[in-house]
Design a protein around this motif. Structure first.
Motif, mmCIF file in Angstrom:
data_model
loop_
_atom_site.group_PDB
_atom_site.id
_atom_site.type_symbol
_atom_site.label_atom_id
_atom_site.label_comp_id
_atom_site.label_asym_id
_atom_site.label_seq_id
_atom_site.Cartn_x
_atom_site.Cartn_y
_atom_site.Cartn_z
ATOM 1 N N ASP A 1 -9.203 -7.086 4.135
ATOM 2 C CA ASP A 1 -9.939 -6.444 3.929
ATOM 3 C C ASP A 1 -10.767 -7.184 3.484
ATOM 4 O OD1 ASP A 1 -9.029 -4.156 4.568
ATOM 5 O OD2 ASP A 1 -8.612 -3.805 2.316
ATOM 6 N N ARG B 1 1.052 -1.271 -0.138
ATOM 7 C CA ARG B 1 -0.247 0.110 -0.059
ATOM 8 C C ARG B 1 1.055 1.237 -0.033
ATOM 9 N NH1 ARG B 1 -4.952 -1.420 2.640
ATOM 10 N NH2 ARG B 1 -6.297 -3.895 1.123
ATOM 11 N N HIS C 1 -12.401 -3.639 7.644
ATOM 12 C CA HIS C 1 -10.662 -3.835 8.105
ATOM 13 C C HIS C 1 -10.612 -4.935 9.363
ATOM 14 C CE1 HIS C 1 -5.995 -3.234 7.947
ATOM 15 N NE2 HIS C 1 -6.041 -3.401 8.855
ATOM 16 N N HIS D 1 -15.830 -2.559 3.607
ATOM 17 C CA HIS D 1 -15.695 -2.797 3.450
ATOM 18 C C HIS D 1 -15.065 -3.713 5.340
ATOM 19 C CE1 HIS D 1 -12.133 -0.647 3.661
ATOM 20 N NE2 HIS D 1 -11.284 -1.595 4.365
ATOM 21 N N HIS E 1 -0.087 -3.374 4.266
ATOM 22 C CA HIS E 1 -1.262 -3.467 5.060
ATOM 23 C C HIS E 1 -1.480 -4.581 5.683
ATOM 24 C CE1 HIS E 1 -5.674 -4.856 4.874
ATOM 25 N NE2 HIS E 1 -5.418 -3.629 4.791
#
Ligand SMILES: [Zn+2]
Length: 561
Positions: free
Chosen positions: A52, A43, A155, A153, A48
């Motif tokens: 996700d 990212r 996380h 979404h 990350h």
């Protein structure tokens, strides 16, 4: 002999035991786990730190605590994780749920009390273990799109007791994946001037040739000296087209492992080294992330394992060898890349001497630059390596190289503004000039007398800009002087042209009300369920201030019973 086999059997048994508890954590959602992002995928400026999980393009799905425990932290912020919940479990792990739309009623009540106490939407609290205990299978929140989330979404993270995020799939959360990773580009890099690839002394893209088995090769390269390689690669899982990250990359030269990157766990303070792991220049110029299968100075990522000679290979004259890369996803699906390498001396190439700017940065020491009304202060180890920096100042504009060099920390830019008249000084800020149109963008600026200072983590072009226009505030779902008995929320749109919104304060009849700020929709929303006592006739007042202190006061009367 018998003992020998027994030993092998025993040790394999031991090593195949996962150090992470299996079947301890349930899935945080009821829906099938399909990922739009995998753990440690690449990212902007970070790896990350979780999964996700897709929520069927919707918000409001039940989010479950993944095991019993207690709420140990709640953080609500405009950006980043938005509304985020942290649960500490008896086994020492912490589960994290982010971009939520709201919390369960019990937790929502707790956090609203904090918000009203502090008169702030943004809060961070650390409840003690007995305040908000969580039982198994308890609904703790509802999924959303809050903070810096680009679509609905959840996380989800699991962290160890040292705050290090770990791939949650290691705890048995299952995601269907039968497809191997795929490669979209491969590059070779000469380590220094003595090395070349196909007569080239710079980064060289190699033409990828897919093989019938789903693997890859390239045309043989001719090279000499120390060479590294880089790949652009992704993994796609079943049931989704998202280009996700890999789980492991290894490379081999003449059968020996020379490099391994294992995306299993990292710590937040090393995440920035992603800009050293990828080819940052190519990323900034073409948005493509080449993962370098070699390690350069200052890259202390703990996900790098078994790196031999920093991952470079040494190619000798008149040899014929093969460099191989194994790309692996979490389910063990693999793709291989083979690069045939022939050692061949280069014909002497006469290169034109490069024209270099004459200011030299030494990464290991403090560097200060000064010209006209501008000074720049780089602390020690702002950069990974020494380089010639392009530095010039003209007409209140500072040119500080290009943004294609990664930085390890922030540095300070100072502008002297003594030549401006007092009224103008107040409206000035330091802006970076972005993109093709060189649009000025506010960077957090402090004023001390005649000095403006800003800290940033990017090189580029900076200028003094001025914002004299106050923010705008417009009602969305109501009008002045009307009855609003049936409304459940009050919504306004707020906007600021140049320096951006810094803060806002809203009251009804003088009492502070919580308005949630959604920066993606430029809206502030008040929920009448918060039960701020309203009278028949009410005065709503909202003050919005921009980053240089221009402010707008919006007032409206409404009736309610
Ligand atoms: Zn995420």
């Amino acid at each position: 002999m018998k003992y020998f086999f027994a030993f092998i059997f025993f040790s394999q048994f031991v090593f195949s035991q996962s150090p992470y508890p299996q079947d301890y954590f349930r899935s945080p959602l009821d829906v099938k786990v399909i990922l739009s992002g995998t753990f440690a995928e690449l990212r902007s400026n970070h790896f990350h730190s979780g999964l996700d999980i897709k929520t069927q393009q919707r918000t409001g799905l039940n989010v479950y605590g993944v095991a019993e425990g207690y709420v140990s932290r709640i953080k609500v912020s405009h950006y980043g994780y938005g509304k985020a919940l942290y649960i500490t479990h008896p086994n020492g792990y912490v589960s994290v749920y982010a971009h939520l739309s709201k919390f369960s009623p019990r937790i929502q009540k707790y956090i609203k009390t904090c918000q009203y106490d502090k008169e702030s939407y943004e809060v961070e609290v650390f409840p003690s273990p007995d305040e908000l205990p969580i039982s198994a299978d308890e609904i703790v929140a509802f999924s959303g799109n809050s903070g810096s989330s680009g679509g609905p979404h959840l996380h989800f993270e699991i962290r160890d007791n040292e705050e290090r995020p770990i791939n949650p799939m290691l705890f048995g959360i299952d995601v269907e994946d039968t497809k191997p990773p795929f490669l979209s580009a491969v590059y070779a890099y000469p380590k220094n001037k003595r090395a070349h690839i196909n007569q080239n002394k710079k980064r060289t893209e190699l033409r990828l040739i897919p093989t019938s088995k789903g693997d890859y090769t390239t045309e043989p390269i001719e090279a000499i000296g120390d060479i590294g390689f880089g790949v652009v690669s992704y993994d796609q899982q079943d049931r989704a087209y998202n280009k996700n990250g890999l789980s492991n990359i290894q490379s081999f030269y003449n059968g020996n492992k020379t490099f391994e990157m294992d995306f299993k766990r990292f710590s937040f303070d090393e995440s920035k080294h992603i800009n050293r792991f990828i080819d940052y220049e190519v990323y900034k110029e073409k948005k493509s992330r080449i993962q370098k299968l070699f390690v350069q100075s200052g890259n202390t990522l703990s996900m790098l394992k078994d790196v031999d000679a920093n991952g470079y290979i040494t190619v000798e004259d008149s040899t014929s060898t093969v460099y191989k890369v194994r790309l692996r996803d979490f389910k063990g699906n693999e793709a291989w890349l083979s690069i045939p390498v022939k050692g061949k001396r280069a014909k002497e190439i006469l290169e034109a001497p490069e024209l270099k700017p004459n200011t030299y940065i030494i990464a290991n020491q403090v560097n200060e630059l000064d010209q006209g009304n501008v000074s720049v202060y780089f602390p020690k180890q702002t950069f990974y390596e020494d380089f010639h920096i392009d530095f010039s100042v003209a007409n209140d504009t500072l040119k500080l190289h290009k943004n294609t060099i990664p930085l390890m920390k922030s540095y300070t830019i100072n502008f002297d503004i003594k030549n401006y008249v007092e009224d103008d000084k107040d409206k000035l800020f330091i802006a970076s000039l972005y993109g093709y149109y060189q649009k000025p963008s506010y960077i957090s600026t402090k004023r001390l007398g005649d000095k403006l200072s800003a800290r940033t983590k990017y090189l580029g072009t900076f200028t003094l800009a001025s914002d004299t226009v106050s923010p705008t505030v417009k009602p969305v779902n109501f009008q002045n002087g009307k009855w609003l008995s049936k409304l459940s929320t009050l919504k306004v749109k707020i906007d600021d042209d140049l320096s951006g919104i810094s803060n806002y304060r809203a009251t009804i009849n003088g009492k502070w009300i919580l308005m949630e700020y959604d920066y993606k929709k430029d809206t502030l929303t008040y929920d009448f369920d918060d039960n701020i006592n309203t009278e028949t006739e009410n005065n709503l007042k909202i003050i919005v201030t921009d980053n240089v202190g221009n402010s707008t006061t919006f007032e409206s009367t409404f009736f309610r019973k």
